[in-house]
Design a protein around this motif. Structure first.
Motif, PDB file in Angstrom:
ATOM      1  N   PRO A  26       0.808  -1.229   0.000  1.00  0.00           N
ATOM      2  CA  PRO A  26       0.000   0.000   0.000  1.00  0.00           C
ATOM      3  C   PRO A  26       0.840   1.277   0.000  1.00  0.00           C
ATOM      4  O   PRO A  26       0.484   2.256  -0.665  1.00  0.00           O
ATOM      5  N   TYR A  27       1.954   1.276   0.738  1.00  0.00           N
ATOM      6  CA  TYR A  27       2.813   2.466   0.742  1.00  0.00           C
ATOM      7  C   TYR A  27       3.323   2.743  -0.671  1.00  0.00           C
ATOM      8  O   TYR A  27       3.238   3.873  -1.171  1.00  0.00           O
ATOM      9  N   ASP A  28       3.861   1.716  -1.312  1.00  0.00           N
ATOM     10  CA  ASP A  28       4.351   1.885  -2.681  1.00  0.00           C
ATOM     11  C   ASP A  28       3.222   2.314  -3.622  1.00  0.00           C
ATOM     12  O   ASP A  28       3.451   3.074  -4.571  1.00  0.00           O
ATOM     13  N   ALA A  29       2.012   1.832  -3.350  1.00  0.00           N
ATOM     14  CA  ALA A  29       0.868   2.205  -4.196  1.00  0.00           C
ATOM     15  C   ALA A  29       0.568   3.695  -4.063  1.00  0.00           C
ATOM     16  O   ALA A  29       0.306   4.377  -5.064  1.00  0.00           O
ATOM     17  N   VAL A  30       0.602   4.228  -2.836  1.00  0.00           N
ATOM     18  CA  VAL A  30       0.325   5.658  -2.644  1.00  0.00           C
ATOM     19  C   VAL A  30       1.413   6.496  -3.306  1.00  0.00           C
ATOM     20  O   VAL A  30       1.127   7.512  -3.945  1.00  0.00           O
ATOM     21  N   VAL A  31       2.674   6.086  -3.145  1.00  0.00           N
ATOM     22  CA  VAL A  31       3.764   6.826  -3.792  1.00  0.00           C
ATOM     23  C   VAL A  31       3.599   6.790  -5.312  1.00  0.00           C
ATOM     24  O   VAL A  31       3.802   7.803  -5.999  1.00  0.00           O
ATOM     25  N   ALA A  32       3.204   5.636  -5.840  1.00  0.00           N
ATOM     26  CA  ALA A  32       2.989   5.524  -7.283  1.00  0.00           C
ATOM     27  C   ALA A  32       1.840   6.417  -7.734  1.00  0.00           C
ATOM     28  O   ALA A  32       1.904   7.054  -8.790  1.00  0.00           O
ATOM     29  N   LEU A  33       0.770   6.472  -6.935  1.00  0.00           N
ATOM     30  CA  LEU A  33      -0.342   7.369  -7.264  1.00  0.00           C
ATOM     31  C   LEU A  33       0.123   8.818  -7.286  1.00  0.00           C
ATOM     32  O   LEU A  33      -0.247   9.593  -8.175  1.00  0.00           O
ATOM     33  N   ALA A  34       0.935   9.198  -6.284  1.00  0.00           N
ATOM     34  CA  ALA A  34       1.433  10.571  -6.226  1.00  0.00           C
ATOM     35  C   ALA A  34       2.296  10.886  -7.438  1.00  0.00           C
ATOM     36  O   ALA A  34       2.131  11.935  -8.082  1.00  0.00           O
ATOM     37  N   ALA A  35       3.217   9.988  -7.768  1.00  0.00           N
ATOM     38  CA  ALA A  35       4.095  10.214  -8.911  1.00  0.00           C
ATOM     39  C   ALA A  35       3.309  10.279 -10.220  1.00  0.00           C
ATOM     40  O   ALA A  35       3.599  11.103 -11.101  1.00  0.00           O
ATOM     41  N   THR A  36       2.304   9.427 -10.346  1.00  0.00           N
ATOM     42  CA  THR A  36       1.481   9.417 -11.557  1.00  0.00           C
ATOM     43  C   THR A  36       0.671  10.703 -11.676  1.00  0.00           C
ATOM     44  O   THR A  36       0.559  11.288 -12.767  1.00  0.00           O
ATOM     45  N   HIS A  37       0.102  11.149 -10.550  1.00  0.00           N
ATOM     46  CA  HIS A  37      -0.688  12.381 -10.578  1.00  0.00           C
ATOM     47  C   HIS A  37       0.196  13.571 -10.933  1.00  0.00           C
ATOM     48  O   HIS A  37      -0.201  14.439 -11.726  1.00  0.00           O
ATOM     49  N   VAL A  38       1.379  13.624 -10.361  1.00  0.00           N
ATOM     50  CA  VAL A  38       2.294  14.730 -10.662  1.00  0.00           C
ATOM     51  C   VAL A  38       2.706  14.692 -12.131  1.00  0.00           C
ATOM     52  O   VAL A  38       2.734  15.735 -12.806  1.00  0.00           O
ATOM     53  N   ALA A  39       3.003  13.494 -12.637  1.00  0.00           N
ATOM     54  CA  ALA A  39       3.351  13.376 -14.052  1.00  0.00           C
ATOM     55  C   ALA A  39       2.204  13.859 -14.937  1.00  0.00           C
ATOM     56  O   ALA A  39       2.424  14.549 -15.944  1.00  0.00           O
ATOM     57  N   TYR A  40       0.969  13.505 -14.553  1.00  0.00           N
ATOM     58  CA  TYR A  40      -0.204  13.965 -15.305  1.00  0.00           C
ATOM     59  C   TYR A  40      -0.283  15.492 -15.288  1.00  0.00           C
ATOM     60  O   TYR A  40      -0.544  16.123 -16.323  1.00  0.00           O
ATOM     61  N   CYS A  41      -0.078  16.104 -14.115  1.00  0.00           N
ATOM     62  CA  CYS A  41      -0.180  17.564 -14.006  1.00  0.00           C
ATOM     63  C   CYS A  41       0.836  18.267 -14.891  1.00  0.00           C
ATOM     64  O   CYS A  41       0.536  19.304 -15.493  1.00  0.00           O
ATOM     65  N   PHE A  42       2.061  17.714 -14.984  1.00  0.00           N
ATOM     66  CA  PHE A  42       3.083  18.329 -15.829  1.00  0.00           C
ATOM     67  C   PHE A  42       2.848  18.029 -17.307  1.00  0.00           C
ATOM     68  O   PHE A  42       3.053  18.901 -18.159  1.00  0.00           O
ATOM     69  N   GLU A  43       2.429  16.819 -17.610  1.00  0.00           N
ATOM     70  CA  GLU A  43       2.247  16.416 -19.008  1.00  0.00           C
ATOM     71  C   GLU A  43       1.001  17.040 -19.616  1.00  0.00           C
ATOM     72  O   GLU A  43       0.972  17.381 -20.806  1.00  0.00           O
ATOM     73  N   HIS A  44      -0.041  17.203 -18.806  1.00  0.00           N
ATOM     74  CA  HIS A  44      -1.335  17.675 -19.308  1.00  0.00           C
ATOM     75  C   HIS A  44      -1.769  18.930 -18.539  1.00  0.00           C
ATOM     76  O   HIS A  44      -2.881  19.009 -18.022  1.00  0.00           O
ATOM     77  N   THR A  45      -0.887  19.916 -18.471  1.00  0.00           N
ATOM     78  CA  THR A  45      -1.143  21.106 -17.648  1.00  0.00           C
ATOM     79  C   THR A  45      -2.411  21.826 -18.077  1.00  0.00           C
ATOM     80  O   THR A  45      -3.253  22.178 -17.238  1.00  0.00           O
ATOM     81  N   ALA A  46      -2.569  22.072 -19.365  1.00  0.00           N
ATOM     82  CA  ALA A  46      -3.748  22.802 -19.837  1.00  0.00           C
ATOM     83  C   ALA A  46      -5.021  21.997 -19.597  1.00  0.00           C
ATOM     84  O   ALA A  46      -6.039  22.533 -19.144  1.00  0.00           O
ATOM     85  N   LEU A  47      -4.976  20.705 -19.873  1.00  0.00           N
ATOM     86  CA  LEU A  47      -6.153  19.852 -19.683  1.00  0.00           C
ATOM     87  C   LEU A  47      -6.556  19.820 -18.211  1.00  0.00           C
ATOM     88  O   LEU A  47      -7.744  19.937 -17.881  1.00  0.00           O
ATOM     89  N   ASN A  48      -5.588  19.674 -17.316  1.00  0.00           N
ATOM     90  CA  ASN A  48      -5.874  19.649 -15.889  1.00  0.00           C
ATOM     91  C   ASN A  48      -6.464  20.972 -15.428  1.00  0.00           C
ATOM     92  O   ASN A  48      -7.408  21.017 -14.636  1.00  0.00           O
ATOM     93  N   SER A  49      -5.928  22.079 -15.929  1.00  0.00           N
ATOM     94  CA  SER A  49      -6.438  23.404 -15.570  1.00  0.00           C
ATOM     95  C   SER A  49      -7.895  23.554 -15.974  1.00  0.00           C
ATOM     96  O   SER A  49      -8.728  24.031 -15.190  1.00  0.00           O
ATOM     97  N   VAL A  50      -8.218  23.127 -17.181  1.00  0.00           N
ATOM     98  CA  VAL A  50      -9.601  23.232 -17.664  1.00  0.00           C
ATOM     99  C   VAL A  50     -10.527  22.351 -16.826  1.00  0.00           C
ATOM    100  O   VAL A  50     -11.607  22.785 -16.393  1.00  0.00           O
TER     101      VAL A  50
END
Length: 406
Positions: free
Chosen positions: A299-323
């Protein structure tokens, strides 16, 4: 014996009541979707009476944003300069939670302020950030030299002060309470958010959390192969830059080389393009979760993976996330419902994994902390101007993990 009817007495604080009601409506519906008539109804007066206090909607909106910023400034100014960081964060947590319903007015909607009003607002927030930054640097100094664990350049050589980055990220954790409707007692919310912000402030952004070595990539930007997809791809950056209500069909059509009337062959209206953008965002994060959690059992690794994935999404899809974050409130109920359901499912995955790691949290507390992590990602990313490098992704991921209390 008859008596004359008593004239209604106008409350002495009517202007204050108007501003408080307007702040709530602007936060719920957004600037462009809010009408003066709706605000007047919330106060229990006529629109004509409302116009006696404010000449137009913009004047009322500008005062709402100004008052919220003034409250935050007053909160930090009441704390002595040498006071512990915890006192500053507690003061900011109290005022943010107390005005939760109207606090979201500045996070996305302040972009609609005129340039001079926006400058004044930024100066006030800079004062608040400066107080927090000073306390962070004093209580949690980072080594000025020496290579961090992840191989980034020395802290002193980086363009952005790490104390400043941790300060804005900590404020993002506190401010996150204004962006969702999780029901939780005010005192408990203050404690959770202040503690989350304190952990963010104490985090060394260069120290990658355990389990973060695995590379994480969200789904890449889709290639727009159909005319419908091309319209959507053109509209998203326009919505992110100018706001949905300010973008015209003509601008979208021009971006894809169409006549405005041709848009209707692919979308019934502009709001349907917005709905498609929000659903695309939900689909991207869902695919990211599936990919990020693949073959992870701890579960710890899962939460870290979720955090890393969410951050990657925010950087990769900045405009989409903003909208998706800023404009979903403007969707009609029938179009908003599937978007909200998808968002809830995404948060439920986070909540479940976080509670497996932190069993002392109940579902509401876990949800508040998940949103705090989202707030950290947004504000830290903004602080880094969304310059997409692996170093920046790692730094923001470490701050998000800190906010969650891992």
């Amino acid at each position: 014996m008859t008596t004359e009817p008593t004239a209604a007495v106008r409350p002495r604080n009517r202007r204050q009541l108007i501003v408080e009601a307007a702040g709530r409506v602007f936060s719920e519906r957004g600037y462009h979707w809010t009408s003066m008539e709706e605000i007047a109804a919330r106060v229990g007066i006529t629109a004509a009476a409302l116009y006696r206090h404010f000449p137009n909607k913009y004047a009322l909106f500008a005062e709402c944003t100004e008052i919220m910023a003034d409250r935050l400034v007053a909160a930090v100014d009441e704390v002595p300069p040498a006071a512990p960081l915890a006192d500053l964060l507690a003061a900011l947590g109290r005022v943010t939670v107390a005005y939760r319903a109207s606090g979201g007015v500045y996070r996305w909607e302040a972009r609609y302020l005129h340039r001079e009003d926006r400058r004044h607002l930024r100066a006030k927030f800079a004062h608040v950030v400066g107080r927090v930054e000073e306390a962070v640097g004093r209580e949690h100094p980072l080594p000025p030299t020496g290579p961090p664990a992840t191989g980034q350049p020395p802290a002193a050589s980086r363009p952005l002060s790490l104390a400043h980055l941790r300060a804005v990220a900590a404020l993002g954790a506190i401010g996150s309470i204004t962006m969702h409707h999780t029901s939780i007692a005010a005192r408990r919310a203050e404690e959770l958010l202040s503690a989350s912000a304190a952990r963010v402030a104490a985090t060394d952004p260069a120290a990658a959390p355990r389990g973060a070595a695995r590379p994480v990539e969200p789904p890449a930007q889709p290639v727009p192969r159909t005319r419908r997809a091309q319209i959507l791809a053109a509209a998203i950056p326009l919505f992110a830059r100018d706001g949905f209500a300010s973008v015209t069909n003509g601008q979208i059509a021009e971006a894809v080389g169409l006549a405005p009337s041709a848009l209707y062959r692919h979308y019934p209206g502009k709001v349907d393009i917005l709905a498609a953008a929000c659903l695309q965002a939900a689909g991207v994060v869902t695919q990211g979760v599936d990919r990020g959690l693949r073959d992870i059992a701890d579960p710890y690794d899962a939460v870290v993976a979720l955090a890393a994935t969410h951050v990657a999404y925010c950087f990769e899809h900045t405009a989409l996330n903003s909208v998706a974050e800023a404009e979903v409130a403007g969707l009609p109920d029938d179009l908003r419902r599937p978007v909200v359901l998808a968002q809830r499912e995404y948060i439920a995955v986070w909540e479940q994994q976080l509670r497996l790691v932190r069993a002392e949290l109940d579902p509401r507390q876990a949800r508040v902390l998940v949103h705090a992590g989202f707030g950290v990602a947004v504000e830290a990313g903004r602080g880094l101007r969304w310059r997409d490098t692996q170093e920046h992704r790692d730094v923001v991921t470490a701050l998000v993990v800190g906010a969650l209390g891992l």
